[in-house]
Design a protein around this motif. Structure first.
Motif, PDB file in Angstrom:
ATOM      1  N   ASP A 103       1.156  -1.427   0.099  1.00 52.82           N
ATOM      2  CA  ASP A 103      -0.281   0.006  -0.095  1.00 52.82           C
ATOM      3  C   ASP A 103       0.553   1.651  -0.150  1.00 52.82           C
ATOM      4  O   ASP A 103       0.537   1.864  -0.941  1.00 52.82           O
ATOM      5  CB  ASP A 103      -0.460   0.475   1.152  1.00 52.82           C
ATOM      6  CG  ASP A 103      -2.206  -0.522   0.668  1.00 52.82           C
ATOM      7  OD1 ASP A 103      -2.736  -1.025   0.233  1.00 52.82           O
ATOM      8  OD2 ASP A 103      -2.743  -1.677   2.095  1.00 52.82           O
ATOM      9  N   ASP A 163       0.782   4.353  -2.995  1.00 53.01           N
ATOM     10  CA  ASP A 163       0.410   5.458  -1.923  1.00 53.01           C
ATOM     11  C   ASP A 163       1.592   6.223  -2.547  1.00 53.01           C
ATOM     12  O   ASP A 163       1.003   7.591  -3.073  1.00 53.01           O
ATOM     13  CB  ASP A 163       0.565   5.796  -0.691  1.00 53.01           C
ATOM     14  CG  ASP A 163      -0.816   6.077  -0.297  1.00 53.01           C
ATOM     15  OD1 ASP A 163      -1.533   6.740  -1.150  1.00 53.01           O
ATOM     16  OD2 ASP A 163       0.095   6.334   1.439  1.00 53.01           O
ATOM     17  N   SER A 164       2.971   6.150  -2.952  1.00 48.21           N
ATOM     18  CA  SER A 164       4.065   7.278  -2.884  1.00 48.21           C
ATOM     19  C   SER A 164       3.712   7.096  -5.081  1.00 48.21           C
ATOM     20  O   SER A 164       3.696   8.674  -4.770  1.00 48.21           O
ATOM     21  CB  SER A 164       5.257   6.781  -3.002  1.00 48.21           C
ATOM     22  OG  SER A 164       5.713   5.627  -3.136  1.00 48.21           O
ATOM     23  N   LYS A 176       1.305   9.827  -5.453  1.00 50.83           N
ATOM     24  CA  LYS A 176       1.587  11.337  -5.135  1.00 50.83           C
ATOM     25  C   LYS A 176       2.321  11.465  -6.178  1.00 50.83           C
ATOM     26  O   LYS A 176       2.180  12.519  -6.389  1.00 50.83           O
ATOM     27  CB  LYS A 176       2.398  10.644  -3.590  1.00 50.83           C
ATOM     28  CG  LYS A 176       1.194  11.132  -2.764  1.00 50.83           C
ATOM     29  CD  LYS A 176       1.210  11.383  -1.663  1.00 50.83           C
ATOM     30  CE  LYS A 176       0.264  10.955  -0.389  1.00 50.83           C
ATOM     31  NZ  LYS A 176       0.592  10.206   0.763  1.00 50.83           N
ATOM     32  N   PHE A 198      -5.858   7.618  -4.994  1.00 52.93           N
ATOM     33  CA  PHE A 198      -5.952   5.769  -4.917  1.00 52.93           C
ATOM     34  C   PHE A 198      -6.509   6.079  -3.761  1.00 52.93           C
ATOM     35  O   PHE A 198      -6.126   6.067  -2.593  1.00 52.93           O
ATOM     36  CB  PHE A 198      -4.214   6.391  -4.484  1.00 52.93           C
ATOM     37  CG  PHE A 198      -3.652   3.782  -3.384  1.00 52.93           C
ATOM     38  CD1 PHE A 198      -4.556   3.554  -4.177  1.00 52.93           C
ATOM     39  CD2 PHE A 198      -2.822   4.078  -3.006  1.00 52.93           C
ATOM     40  CE1 PHE A 198      -4.305   1.934  -4.145  1.00 52.93           C
ATOM     41  CE2 PHE A 198      -2.637   3.162  -2.500  1.00 52.93           C
ATOM     42  CZ  PHE A 198      -3.170   1.572  -2.798  1.00 52.93           C
ATOM     43  N   ASN A 208      -8.154   3.402  -1.849  1.00 54.78           N
ATOM     44  CA  ASN A 208      -7.930   1.859  -0.902  1.00 54.78           C
ATOM     45  C   ASN A 208      -8.930   1.653   0.497  1.00 54.78           C
ATOM     46  O   ASN A 208      -8.763   2.222   0.930  1.00 54.78           O
ATOM     47  CB  ASN A 208      -6.627   2.263  -0.194  1.00 54.78           C
ATOM     48  CG  ASN A 208      -6.283   0.917   0.286  1.00 54.78           C
ATOM     49  OD1 ASN A 208      -6.535  -0.515   0.226  1.00 54.78           O
ATOM     50  ND2 ASN A 208      -4.847   0.691   1.161  1.00 54.78           N
TER      51      ASN A 208
END
Lengths: 481, 319
Positions: free
Chosen positions: B260, B264-265, B268, B274, B276
């Motif tokens: 995750d 997420d990065s 970004k 994103f 989740n």
């Protein structure tokens, strides 16, 4: 390219039309280019290996023939064999041997990390050069025959390269002998419509065996072998039964297409099967199954061991079957399958006099003895082939154990009774045709018949292929060897 | 000679004619659960594996976003983890699937570890070789109707099914927009509690075994990033992780601890949302621990729509 692919449908007519239009002296070039193209569609870069193997044996053959002393001859032969076996080891067995060695060390308490090695082995399977075992064996047989003086070396590099790369039999045999194929490649071929028709019928028969029968059986087999611990014991028995026919028809299909394709060009390839599943003894079976490989083993492994090295026959048989097992693939499952058959063969030959005496004493009818022999051989083969098909020896044992554990009688693991019925029906049809016509004279069913019978057969064939063929374009099982 | 060639030609013509006739006949009925994903051009896409294929309804998304004027039709172009992992061939299919002028598409990229795995130590050549054997590697036509390319290369059963279909399971409803809707009750079969328990057990066993031999593929991750880059030029991109049972989540988290966080990065860095749903306590029902049943899939798609609306700047998206 696969015989059962759409590419082959345009490749083959182009090759044949070109072959008969081109003057005889340039046909080798046309076929060689075609064969290399055929191979590059499967293995674009690994064709270099095929060319390397060709060049090594070509030059070794010439050197051997011109050699002044036996020592030089031996050196040339050793070079040829070392390089060919080296190619095989490097591309097929290296990771298998190292992983096996690591397992052996682990047995004695010496642990080395083999996880990555196993994975690399897996990758080597993905990138395994197709047909490597076939063409290396074919080139080695050439060198050995030149060494023995039974044939003269081929001076024409192009024709020799064609002998190694001849596309109908390049990737899955039959493993041809130079003494049979080279003279044919040199001779002038005239168009003979009867031979062309005969070849096309054999090819059509091969396609039928592959796309209608073998691939259909494969669906059930895949399902059964993916659940070796299934409680449905009868479905596992059926999976084993179907696998016998799947592997036979799959390989026999390839051979029929190869023989047919060569026939269309006026060449004769050797037979690879002769109704093996009608064998009533193990000895008979191995004379009828994968004939080109077994004859190769007889001439280049068994006889040298027995005649030159004075090894006893029993040990020689064990060695031959060990090599046969390894030849099939870098997995101990193949070796177990092969050795089980070696043990049966040895047991059969050594008990032959006693059995003959016993049957005579019991006054058993000949037909009953044959039937008992056939039943036993087939059942034994079926069980041994479970090792051949399983991913590991452990999985094979689980499969056999589940097979003999009384469980449910459920057989419809595909959830489709029609497919199950068709599988049995097609096995019955093919075995009946093989019984009457053998593997290699199937064309006789049609070729000399009245025109209307021919046309009914051809249209019937089209309907069967279209309606019951599977569009899976599955690779032939023996491609991986 | 002349007669022989004529005979051969007649044979070939009849063979091809009969073959295409039956392929056409098959295309007019039920082909398989994936065929409708390959029989139209798309303006918007749902991409991913089987959880997205069964869990996101394009029709609901089209309805929910009707005022946003996204390019239509939206097609569920997700298949399953064997066929549609991120990679070179999937990206190529996406490029060819989209209508040429699409610039305002909506693209939902579903992710799960299964979308990014491969056998350990596969290099680009080996991976490519394996991918070529899958649907996206086998065909080059992703939009025609009837799609003979798909039927001739990917139809897994015999063409006699054109006359007597044997591969249709009434509980799986295949929609023209590519959504595979799973119903617990159909005219021919009602899924029992025993079935559900067994399927969940089998799926968990399978996943446990499968995960063991797999590793995270950076090649697939690279393709995923290229997919985002490509789709960003054609519309709004969104990354989604589907809801799943706690057992499955625990299994995936055990193997890929930073999954995750990693995505997420990426989200970004690429400036895409994103969403989740894997960590959330949701009441969606699955039939095997991973795939949503019809009612839950519809409910989830609505929830997804609401969440998307919250994060997409309304004034820009509605233009």
């Amino acid at each position: 390219m696969l015989f059962n692919s759409f590419e082959f449908l345009y490749f083959f007519p182009i090759i044949i039309i070109g072959f008969y239009l081109i003057p005889n002296r340039f046909r080798w070039l046309w076929l060689l280019l075609g064969s290399y193209y055929f191979y590059t569609t499967l293995e674009p870069t690994l064709i270099l290996l095929l060319i390397a193997s060709t060049l090594v044996d070509y030059f070794c053959g010439l050197k051997m023939y011109a050699a002044a002393t036996k020592k030089i001859k031996k050196l040339c032969l050793a070079t040829s064999i070392t390089i060919n076996v080296g190619i095989l080891i490097a591309f097929k067995y290296l990771f298998f041997f190292t992983a096996s060695f690591a397992s052996l060390l682990a047995f004695f308490g010496i642990q080395i990390p083999i996880d990555d090695m196993e994975q690399s082995y897996h990758i080597s399977q993905i990138l395994l050069p197709i047909g490597i075992s076939f063409y290396t064996f074919q080139t080695m047989s050439y060198s050995i025959e030149v060494y023995r003086g039974t044939i003269k070396p081929e001076k024409h590099l192009g024709i020799f390269a064609l002998y190694v790369a001849f596309f109908p039999q390049l990737v899955a045999g039959p493993i041809e002998r130079a003494s049979r194929l080279l003279p044919q490649l040199r001779k002038k071929v005239s168009l003979n419509l009867r031979t062309v028709e005969q070849g096309l019928i054999m090819m059509a028969w091969g396609f039928f065996l592959k796309v209608v029968v073998a691939d259909r059986l494969g669906i059930y087999v895949d399902q059964a072998f993916s659940n070796p611990d299934s409680p449905h014991s009868l479905s596992l028995i059926l999976g084993g039964f179907f696998f016998c026919f799947q592997i036979y028809y799959d390989f026999s299909a390839y051979t029929s297409i190869a023989i047919g394709a060569a026939n269309v060009m006026g060449y004769n390839l050797m037979q690879n099967f002769n109704r093996p599943f009608f064998s009533t003894s193990s000895t008979e079976f191995w004379k009828r199954w994968h004939i080109s490989l077994m004859q190769w083993m007889r001439d280049y492994v068994y006889r040298p061991l027995v005649i030159h090295l004075k090894m006893n026959r029993l040990s020689a048989v064990l060695i031959v079957f060990f090599v046969v097992g390894l030849w099939h693939g870098a997995n101990w499952t193949f070796v177990v399958w092969s050795m089980l058959n070696a043990l049966l063969l040895i047991a059969e030959v050594s008990t032959n006099p006693i059995r003959k005496w016993l049957f005579k004493k019991l006054r058993l009818p000949k037909q009953l003895v044959s039937f008992l022999g056939w039943s036993f051989i087939f059942s034994y083969l079926m069980v041994s082939l479970i090792f051949f098909r399983s991913s590991s020896i452990e999985a094979a044992f689980v499969y056999i154990q589940s097979m003999f554990t009384i469980g449910s009688m459920h057989i419809n693991i595909m959830g489709n009774y029609i497919e199950l019925f068709l599988s049995f029906l097609f096995i019955g049809v093919v075995q009946t045709i093989h019984y009457y016509k053998g593997n290699n004279r199937v064309y006789e069913l049609v070729i000399d018949k009245a025109h209307y019978i021919k046309w009914i057969s051809y249209f019937g064939y089209i309907l069967i292929i279209v309606l019951f063929g599977l569009n899976r374009q599955n690779s032939f099982i023996y491609f991986q060897f | 000679m002349k007669y022989f060639i004529l005979k051969l030609m007649l044979f070939c013509v009849v063979l091809v004619g009969v073959y295409f006739s039956f392929m056409y006949k098959v295309s007019t009925g039920y082909v398989d659960e994936n065929y409708t994903k390959f029989s139209q051009e798309a303006g918007s896409l749902i991409i991913g594996t089987s959880t997205a294929s069964q869990g996101i309804s394009p029709q609901i998304l089209e309805e929910e976003f009707s005022e946003f004027n996204y390019d239509k039709p939206m097609v569920n172009f997700a298949i399953n983890f064997e066929q549609s992992q991120y990679g070179e061939f999937y990206l190529n299919a996406i490029k060819n699937k989209l209508k040429k002028p699409t610039t305002k598409g909506q693209f939902i990229l579903s992710i799960s570890p299964a979308s990014f795995t491969s056998v350990k130590n596969l290099d680009a050549t080996a991976l490519r070789k394996l991918e070529k054997e899958k649907i996206f590697g086998k065909i080059s036509d992703f939009t025609s109707n009837p799609n003979f390319d798909y039927i001739s290369n990917c139809y897994p059963i015999s063409l006699y099914n054109a006359i007597y279909p044997t591969n249709k399971w009434d509980n799986l409803v295949v929609h023209a927009n590519g959504w595979n809707e799973f119903k617990l009750k159909s005219n021919s079969y009602t899924v029992t509690q025993e079935d559900l328990t067994l399927w969940k057990k089998q799926t968990l066993e399978f996943q446990t075994k499968f995960i063991k031999d797999q590793e995270f593929s950076n090649l697939r991750l690279q393709s995923f990033i290229e997919t985002i880059d490509f789709l960003k030029q054609r519309g709004d991109v969104l990354i989604v992780r589907m809801p799943l049972t706690s057992e499955m989540l625990a299994l995936e988290n055990k193997k890929w601890k930073n999954f995750d966080a990693q995505f997420d990065s990426i989200a970004k860095a690429k400036n895409v949302p994103f969403l989740n749903y894997s960590q959330k306590e949701l009441s969606f029902k699955t039939y095997d621990g991973t795939h949503l049943i019809s009612e839950s899939a519809q409910e989830f798609t609505r929830l997804l729509s609401e969440d998307i609306k919250k994060i997409i700047p309304t004034n820009t998206a509605k233009n």
